[in-house]
Design a protein around this motif. Structure first.
Motif, PDB file in Angstrom:
ATOM      1  N   ARG A  55       0.065  13.425  -0.947  1.00 10.63           N
ATOM      2  CA  ARG A  55       0.219  12.597  -2.142  1.00 10.63           C
ATOM      3  C   ARG A  55      -0.980  11.653  -2.271  1.00 10.63           C
ATOM      4  O   ARG A  55      -1.522  11.194  -1.268  1.00 10.63           O
ATOM      5  CB  ARG A  55       1.484  11.745  -2.074  1.00 10.63           C
ATOM      6  N   SER A  56      -1.354  11.334  -3.489  1.00 19.56           N
ATOM      7  CA  SER A  56      -2.400  10.344  -3.711  1.00 19.56           C
ATOM      8  C   SER A  56      -1.796   8.953  -3.576  1.00 19.56           C
ATOM      9  O   SER A  56      -0.571   8.794  -3.491  1.00 19.56           O
ATOM     10  CB  SER A  56      -3.003  10.508  -5.107  1.00 19.56           C
ATOM     11  N   GLN A  57      -2.653   7.927  -3.596  1.00 18.02           N
ATOM     12  CA  GLN A  57      -2.160   6.563  -3.454  1.00 18.02           C
ATOM     13  C   GLN A  57      -1.300   6.134  -4.648  1.00 18.02           C
ATOM     14  O   GLN A  57      -0.558   5.160  -4.563  1.00 18.02           O
ATOM     15  CB  GLN A  57      -3.351   5.607  -3.317  1.00 18.02           C
ATOM     16  N   PHE A  58      -1.399   6.869  -5.749  1.00 17.99           N
ATOM     17  CA  PHE A  58      -0.609   6.535  -6.931  1.00 17.99           C
ATOM     18  C   PHE A  58       0.720   7.295  -6.984  1.00 17.99           C
ATOM     19  O   PHE A  58       1.512   7.111  -7.901  1.00 17.99           O
ATOM     20  CB  PHE A  58      -1.412   6.834  -8.199  1.00 17.99           C
ATOM     21  N   GLU A  59       0.950   8.170  -6.009  1.00 15.96           N
ATOM     22  CA  GLU A  59       2.157   9.001  -6.034  1.00 15.96           C
ATOM     23  C   GLU A  59       3.037   8.785  -4.804  1.00 15.96           C
ATOM     24  O   GLU A  59       3.933   9.573  -4.529  1.00 15.96           O
ATOM     25  CB  GLU A  59       1.759  10.482  -6.086  1.00 15.96           C
ATOM     26  N   ARG A  60       2.789   7.740  -4.043  1.00 17.42           N
ATOM     27  CA  ARG A  60       3.529   7.539  -2.805  1.00 17.42           C
ATOM     28  C   ARG A  60       4.999   7.227  -3.080  1.00 17.42           C
ATOM     29  O   ARG A  60       5.335   6.543  -4.038  1.00 17.42           O
ATOM     30  CB  ARG A  60       2.892   6.417  -1.984  1.00 17.42           C
ATOM     31  N   GLN A  77       1.693  -1.993  -5.807  1.00 19.24           N
ATOM     32  CA  GLN A  77       2.365  -0.852  -5.183  1.00 19.24           C
ATOM     33  C   GLN A  77       1.829   0.442  -5.763  1.00 19.24           C
ATOM     34  O   GLN A  77       1.737   0.614  -6.955  1.00 19.24           O
ATOM     35  CB  GLN A  77       3.878  -0.936  -5.440  1.00 19.24           C
ATOM     36  N   GLY A  78       1.435   1.378  -4.857  1.00 20.18           N
ATOM     37  CA  GLY A  78       0.866   2.637  -5.343  1.00 20.18           C
ATOM     38  C   GLY A  78       1.930   3.587  -5.794  1.00 20.18           C
ATOM     39  O   GLY A  78       3.052   3.534  -5.386  1.00 20.18           O
ATOM     40  N   SER A 134       0.822  -1.223   0.000  1.00 20.47           N
ATOM     41  CA  SER A 134       0.000   0.000   0.000  1.00 20.47           C
ATOM     42  C   SER A 134       0.847   1.261   0.000  1.00 20.47           C
ATOM     43  O   SER A 134       0.429   2.304  -0.507  1.00 20.47           O
ATOM     44  CB  SER A 134      -0.922   0.005   1.215  1.00 20.47           C
TER      45      SER A 134
END
Length: 575
Positions: A423-428, A574-575, A404
């Motif tokens: 950050r969004s979950q896609f930019e972690r 993985q985000g 995650s």
């Protein structure tokens, strides 16, 4: 006893400007100092004191200081002054010149003229030693001291003189804001000033008082350091109030827009109120909130108590001629259209809402306890063991946590800013704690790794809405915290453990019954011929030679390279 003769005219004023000066006043020259700690909260002088003063005058000097308006105020000896003033009034009524009565001996404290805080303390101390000032008196003094603008060094001295901590003295201001009834209850329950202030911060009241009083009793009975039960209960009350305030704000906004608000039920099946997503128009078309608000007088909304999401509903869908969707019609059919008991549904909804709030409150205290432990110099051996088992094992929740990329809980436990904030979950970030690892001391590696592991547990094993179905991992984790960090379990956590253990015991009992039944069931051969066990049993069949060879071939085959299997369990990417 003969009356003491005195000069008709006393000296007008004390002559010194500093230090302490002995002087004798007429009773009429004195007033009660506003910072006499018994001001407005004391019984009148006793009959014995009034009789003594009327006969021989005041024998022990009172404490006096100059007031801002030039008068002289008594901050020690209020009752003696009142007795002397009463004696003067009675003498005057009998035609006796009050100036012929004994003067009131006094110690004039010139250095206290502009020191209200010191005056208040001296007043309290005098009565503590003479007549045991009550706890209510002490609280009143502490409140006044807390309100005064004095240097911090003086404030620390005040606390030391009163025999309390600086935090207690600061809390007295809030404690004194309790109602008279609440204050009396708190003093009887032996709440200290910090506890009284904390109770006041959540609004006081009987319900909160009972919960906090019981928590304090559990703390005392546990023989553990600290006030864990109190903290858990206080946090739960705060969170419940915050949740209720948020719900009310959303509901008020809806009402302000002219929307009728109904209570969110435990379940929707069978209710007269239904979400618009369950309904169709009389022509079988979907119902939107905009359309429904225009055409239906039963337009309303409910607020989800957990998510605060607004769910638009028809409050009387059947009477308004709406049709159920195919899915909802199926639900009704499966439910047998059983009439719903509104009160039972309300009770279920209330229990669910309170359970969710209590679970979140317990998490707040858990994370605080863990954060404090991680900040310590050393970690217990059990913490290292948990870290190693997790990293070396194959727990699905651990892999879900790693995949995650969430870091907010770990950052909180480590006391650093969340590297993924905003950050969004896609930019972690792929290596979110790289800077901390590079700059942090090597001696803190164990602490950082432990924080990462318990953050994963808190996020996935102890997540919201997990409490109704407690798991072995959850119970093991709570027991670990209790034994390793002396963590005081919240009521909801104790209930989760009890529910899990009861279910486990029930399952074990059921499994034992099945095993016993299987062992007790006779085989068909014995049931037919009724002979003793072993008599007439056929010889066991010989294993076929081909099968034997197949086993030997497998056993003797050379080992091939080990193939690593792909992880299973629905691990998100993985985000």
């Amino acid at each position: 006893m003969a009356r003491i003769k005195v000069a008709a005219e006393p000296i007008a004023e004390p002559t010194q400007t500093s230090g302490i000066e002995y002087f004798e006043f007429l009773a009429s020259q004195l007033i009660v100092d506003p910072f006499n700690h018994r001001q407005g909260n004391v019984a009148p002088p006793s009959k014995q004191l009034k009789a003594s003063v009327a006969e021989v005058g005041v024998l022990e000097a009172v404490g006096v200081r100059r007031q801002a308006d030039g008068t002289w105020g008594v901050f020690k000896g209020r009752r003696r002054l009142l007795a002397a003033q009463e004696a003067a009034e009675k003498a005057k009524a009998k035609g006796i010149d009050p100036k012929t009565l004994p003067l009131v001996p006094a110690l004039v404290h010139h250095d206290l003229s502009d020191a209200d805080d010191e005056t208040l303390l001296l007043s309290l101390l005098e009565n503590q030693f003479r007549e045991n000032a009550t706890k209510a008196d002490e609280l009143k003094v502490a409140e006044q001291l807390a309100l005064m603008d004095v240097p911090e060094a003086r404030r620390r001295r005040h606390a030391k003189v009163l025999g309390v901590s600086a935090a207690q003295l600061k809390a007295a201001k809030g404690a004194a804001q309790l109602s008279e009834t609440d204050r009396a209850d708190a003093l009887r329950a032996d709440f200290d000033w910090v506890e009284m202030d904390q109770w006041q911060q959540v609004g006081g009241g009987w319900a909160a008082f009972q919960r906090l009083k019981d928590a304090k009793k559990r703390d005392l009975a546990s023989n553990k350091a600290g006030n864990g039960e109190w903290r858990q209960t206080l946090q739960a009350i705060k969170d419940e109030q915050a949740e209720e305030k948020k719900r009310q704000a959303v509901a008020d906004e809806l009402r302000g827009a002219g929307v009728a608000v109904v209570e969110f039920p435990w379940r929707w099946v069978g209710h007269s109120a239904q979400p618009l997503t369950h309904l169709l128009t009389a022509l079988g078309k979907p119902l939107t909130a905009e359309v429904h608000a225009q055409v239906c007088p039963s337009h309303g909304a409910a607020v989800d108590p957990d998510t605060l999401e607004v769910v638009y509903v028809c409050t009387d869908w059947h009477a308004q001629g709406h049709l159920p969707t195919e899915e909802y019609a199926r639900e009704l059919e499966e439910a047998g259209k059983t009439p719903v008991d509104p009160e039972a549904e309300k009770a279920k909804a209330k229990a669910k809402r309170e359970g969710n709030t209590a679970w979140r409150s317990a998490r707040t205290v858990r994370l605080e306890v863990l954060r404090a432990a991680i900040a310590e110099k050393n970690l217990p051996e059990a913490a290292d063991a948990l870290t190693e088992r997790t990293v070396m094992g194959y727990a699905k929740w651990w892999f879900k946590s790693v995949a995650s990329g969430r870091t907010e809980v770990a950052a909180f436990l480590l006391g650093v800013p969340d590297p993924n904030k905003g950050r969004s979950q896609f930019e972690r970030a792929e290596d979110p704690f790289a800077e901390l690892i590079a700059a942090g001391p090597k001696t803190r590696r164990r602490h950082r790794q432990f924080a990462r592991v318990v953050a994963a547990i808190e996020t996935y094993i102890m997540a919201d809405k997990e409490w109704p179905e407690p798991t072995e991992e959850m119970v093991t984790y709570l027991r670990f915290l209790e034994e390793t960090f002396d963590y005081p379990l919240a009521e909801c956590e104790r209930q989760a453990i009890a529910a899990y253990e009861a279910k486990t015991k029930q399952d074990d009992k059921a499994d034992g019954s099945k095993s016993a039944d299987a062992e007790a069931e006779p085989d068909s051969q014995g049931a037919t011929d009724g002979g003793a066990a072993g008599e007439g049993d056929p010889e066991p069949e010989a294993q076929p030679e081909a099968e034997e060879n197949a086993v030997d071939e497998v056993a003797g085959a050379p080992e091939g390279p080990e193939v690593e299997q792909e992880p299973t369990g629905g691990v998100p990417p993985q985000g």
